[in-house]
Every structure is written in C-alpha cells, then in structure tokens.
Design a protein around this motif. Structure first.
Motif, short mmCIF file in Angstrom:
data_model
loop_
_atom_site.label_atom_id
_atom_site.label_comp_id
_atom_site.label_asym_id
_atom_site.label_seq_id
_atom_site.Cartn_x
_atom_site.Cartn_y
_atom_site.Cartn_z
N ALA A 1 67.36 34.28 13.00
CA ALA A 1 68.29 35.32 12.57
C ALA A 1 67.62 36.70 12.65
CB ALA A 1 68.78 35.06 11.15
N PHE A 2 66.38 36.79 12.24
CA PHE A 2 65.63 38.04 12.34
C PHE A 2 65.52 38.45 13.81
CE2 PHE A 2 61.80 40.46 13.10
CZ PHE A 2 61.82 41.43 12.11
N SER A 3 65.17 37.51 14.65
CA SER A 3 65.01 37.78 16.08
C SER A 3 66.31 38.28 16.69
CB SER A 3 64.54 36.51 16.80
OG SER A 3 64.37 36.75 18.17
N LYS A 4 67.41 37.64 16.34
CA LYS A 4 68.72 38.05 16.86
C LYS A 4 69.09 39.46 16.39
CE LYS A 4 73.51 36.52 17.12
NZ LYS A 4 74.49 35.52 16.71
N ALA A 5 68.80 39.76 15.14
CA ALA A 5 69.14 41.06 14.57
C ALA A 5 68.29 42.20 15.13
CB ALA A 5 69.00 41.02 13.05
N HIS A 6 67.11 41.86 15.65
CA HIS A 6 66.18 42.89 16.12
C HIS A 6 65.93 42.84 17.62
CE1 HIS A 6 65.15 44.39 12.11
NE2 HIS A 6 65.33 43.15 11.73
N GLY A 7 66.80 42.18 18.36
CA GLY A 7 66.68 42.16 19.82
C GLY A 7 65.51 41.35 20.34
N GLY A 8 65.09 40.36 19.58
CA GLY A 8 63.93 39.54 19.93
C GLY A 8 62.85 39.74 18.89
N ALA A 9 61.88 38.84 18.88
CA ALA A 9 60.81 38.96 17.89
C ALA A 9 59.55 38.25 18.35
CB ALA A 9 61.26 38.39 16.54
N GLU A 10 58.45 38.68 17.78
CA GLU A 10 57.16 38.04 17.95
C GLU A 10 56.61 37.82 16.55
OE1 GLU A 10 54.55 39.99 20.86
OE2 GLU A 10 56.30 41.19 21.41
N GLY A 11 55.65 36.93 16.42
CA GLY A 11 55.12 36.66 15.09
C GLY A 11 53.67 36.29 15.09
N GLN A 12 53.14 36.14 13.89
CA GLN A 12 51.78 35.71 13.66
C GLN A 12 51.75 34.95 12.35
OE1 GLN A 12 49.24 37.29 11.30
NE2 GLN A 12 47.63 35.96 12.06
N VAL A 13 51.03 33.84 12.32
CA VAL A 13 50.93 33.01 11.12
C VAL A 13 49.55 33.21 10.52
CG1 VAL A 13 51.03 30.68 10.17
CG2 VAL A 13 52.53 31.31 12.07
N ALA A 14 49.50 33.59 9.24
CA ALA A 14 48.24 33.83 8.54
C ALA A 14 48.11 32.85 7.39
CB ALA A 14 48.19 35.26 8.03
N TYR A 15 46.98 32.19 7.30
CA TYR A 15 46.69 31.23 6.24
C TYR A 15 46.46 31.98 4.93
CZ TYR A 15 44.26 27.49 3.74
OH TYR A 15 43.89 26.54 2.83
N LEU A 16 47.14 31.55 3.86
CA LEU A 16 47.01 32.20 2.55
C LEU A 16 46.26 31.34 1.53
CD1 LEU A 16 50.62 33.63 2.09
CD2 LEU A 16 48.57 34.89 2.75
N GLY A 17 45.63 30.28 1.98
CA GLY A 17 44.94 29.40 1.06
C GLY A 17 45.92 28.43 0.42
N GLU A 18 45.75 28.17 -0.86
CA GLU A 18 46.61 27.21 -1.56
C GLU A 18 48.07 27.64 -1.58
OE1 GLU A 18 45.35 25.94 -5.41
OE2 GLU A 18 43.25 25.83 -4.78
N ARG A 19 48.34 28.92 -1.46
CA ARG A 19 49.72 29.42 -1.49
C ARG A 19 50.50 29.05 -0.24
NH1 ARG A 19 50.77 34.64 -4.74
NH2 ARG A 19 49.33 34.34 -6.45
N GLY A 20 49.81 28.75 0.86
CA GLY A 20 50.51 28.40 2.08
C GLY A 20 50.15 29.31 3.23
N ALA A 21 51.18 29.83 3.90
CA ALA A 21 50.96 30.68 5.06
C ALA A 21 52.04 31.75 5.13
CB ALA A 21 50.97 29.84 6.33
N ARG A 22 51.65 32.89 5.66
CA ARG A 22 52.56 34.02 5.81
C ARG A 22 52.93 34.13 7.28
NH1 ARG A 22 50.99 40.36 5.18
NH2 ARG A 22 53.10 41.18 5.17
N ILE A 23 54.22 34.23 7.55
CA ILE A 23 54.71 34.43 8.90
C ILE A 23 55.12 35.90 9.00
CG2 ILE A 23 56.39 33.75 10.65
CD1 ILE A 23 56.79 31.14 8.93
N VAL A 24 54.38 36.68 9.77
CA VAL A 24 54.70 38.09 9.96
C VAL A 24 55.54 38.19 11.22
CG1 VAL A 24 53.78 40.41 10.33
CG2 VAL A 24 52.53 38.80 8.89
#
Length: 106
Positions: free
Chosen positions: A24-47
């Motif tokens: 949905a983000f990609s569609k709203a912004h004409g496409g998208a790229e991302g990066q996954v960052a490890y957050l430790g016990e909290r999980g991961a952040r998808i930018v």
C-alpha cells in the motif's frame, strides 16, 4: 509438532499483513525501496522510501518476519541504509524543525 505449525501460521499472517502495508505504501508513493534493520529482542525495523521521496517505517516482531514481508511485497531491498539510498528521502519543514529542536534541546 502442532505448536510449531501454529507458530509458523501466526508468523505467516504477520508477514502477510506487513506485506500488504508495504504494498500500500509502495502504491501510494509510486514505488518503494526498503531496508530491514535488526532491533534486537524487539524485532526488526523496515524502513521504506517511496519513489516520490516519502518515507515511513514498520516494525516486525522478528527479523525473519520482516524479511518474509519485504519478499512478499516485491520491493527492492537494500542491505544498508547508505548515502545513495538515504539521498532518495525527501524531508520537509516538519523534519527540519524537529531536528533543529533536538539540537537545541527542544
């Protein structure tokens, strides 16, 4: 064995939900790229960075779920949030004021 299948099914549902949000983000912004960052016990952040410079992020409960989500969404995924990728982000007045406030103790 049933517990493992139940956990896997739950993880799949979480990954699918995140993939829908990424799409949905990609569609709203004409496409998208991302990066996954490890957050430790909290999980991961998808930018996420849209083709129009808009950006956002999501948090997954594990790195594996985040990886599955970006794979399902079909976006380009960067290993690092390097200068070339960061240069695609468009910042507005809000971000500049916020950054200035942090620097000034606000």
């Amino acid at each position: 064995m049933a517990d493992t299948q139940q956990v896997d099914a739950k993880a799949e549902r979480k990954a699918a939900r995140l993939a829908r949000q990424i799409s949905a983000f990609s569609k709203a912004h004409g496409g998208a790229e991302g990066q996954v960052a490890y957050l430790g016990e909290r999980g991961a952040r998808i930018v996420l960075v849209g083709a129009d410079g808009g950006w956002g992020d999501l948090v997954a409960t594990s790195y594996e779920i985040a990886q599955k989500a970006v794979e399902k969404s079909g976006i380009t995924v960067h290993e690092h949030f390097d200068g070339e990728f960061a240069a695609k982000v468009t910042t507005g007045t809000y971000e500049w004021k916020r950054m200035a406030g942090i620097q000034l103790g606000g």
